[in-house]
Write a protein that holds these residues in place. Structure first.
Motif: not given
Length: 172
Positions: A87-91
């Motif tokens: 999810e952090t990589v998506r952000e």
């Protein structure tokens, strides 16, 4: 008895002198003899380079996100552990101007290893490689993009560490 060491007055004087030196250094109008059109060309080139750097960072994030998706699909046992990092990589991808679902546009990474631990170690290596590349890009980025890249690179380095630790804890 005389007091030794740094006093408040000397610290304030030194700080003021440092600030004044920084202000005076920044007051110049660029290199002497630079023409107005030369400055405009340099600015345009700098903007193009910044856009290219941002696009490359977004592509790296898209490829990394696709890699997380592959590992999560291939190894459900690791999915819960990597979900927050994914999810952090998506952000990060959104912050870099990439589409949230750019994994289809990015080249397909190689299939993850059949062993969940090996797949997590490979993912950690990929995070480390991308973070190192972003740290190297700091040297050529404009200040705003450099701050973003530094933050994303630091998060990537933390992900690499966490993935390595998760690989140690994961059952084969």
């Amino acid at each position: 008895m005389r007091r030794t060491g740094t006093t408040r007055r000397s610290a304030l004087t030194a700080t003021g002198a440092f600030a004044l030196g920084a202000v005076l250094t920044g007051c110049g109008d660029g290199p002497e003899g630079a023409s107005a059109s030369g400055g405009t060309d340099a600015r345009a080139a700098s903007l193009r380079a910044g856009k290219a750097l941002r696009a490359a960072a977004a592509r790296d994030s898209a490829a990394l996100l696709a890699r997380y998706d592959q590992v999560a699909t291939a190894h459900p046992v690791a999915e819960a552990g990597i979900a927050p990092m994914r999810e952090t990589v998506r952000e990060h991808l959104k912050a870099l101007g990439g589409a949230a679902r750019a994994s289809a546009a990015s080249p397909a990474p190689t299939a993850p290893a059949s062993d969940p631990r090996a797949a997590l170690r490979e993912l950690a290596g990929e995070e480390r490689r991308v973070a190192d590349g972003r740290a190297a890009a700091l040297l050529t980025a404009d200040p705003e993009l450099a701050r973003l890249l530094a933050s994303v690179a630091a998060a990537g380095a933390a992900h690499a560490y966490l993935l390595t630790e998760l690989a140690k804890e994961t059952a084969a």
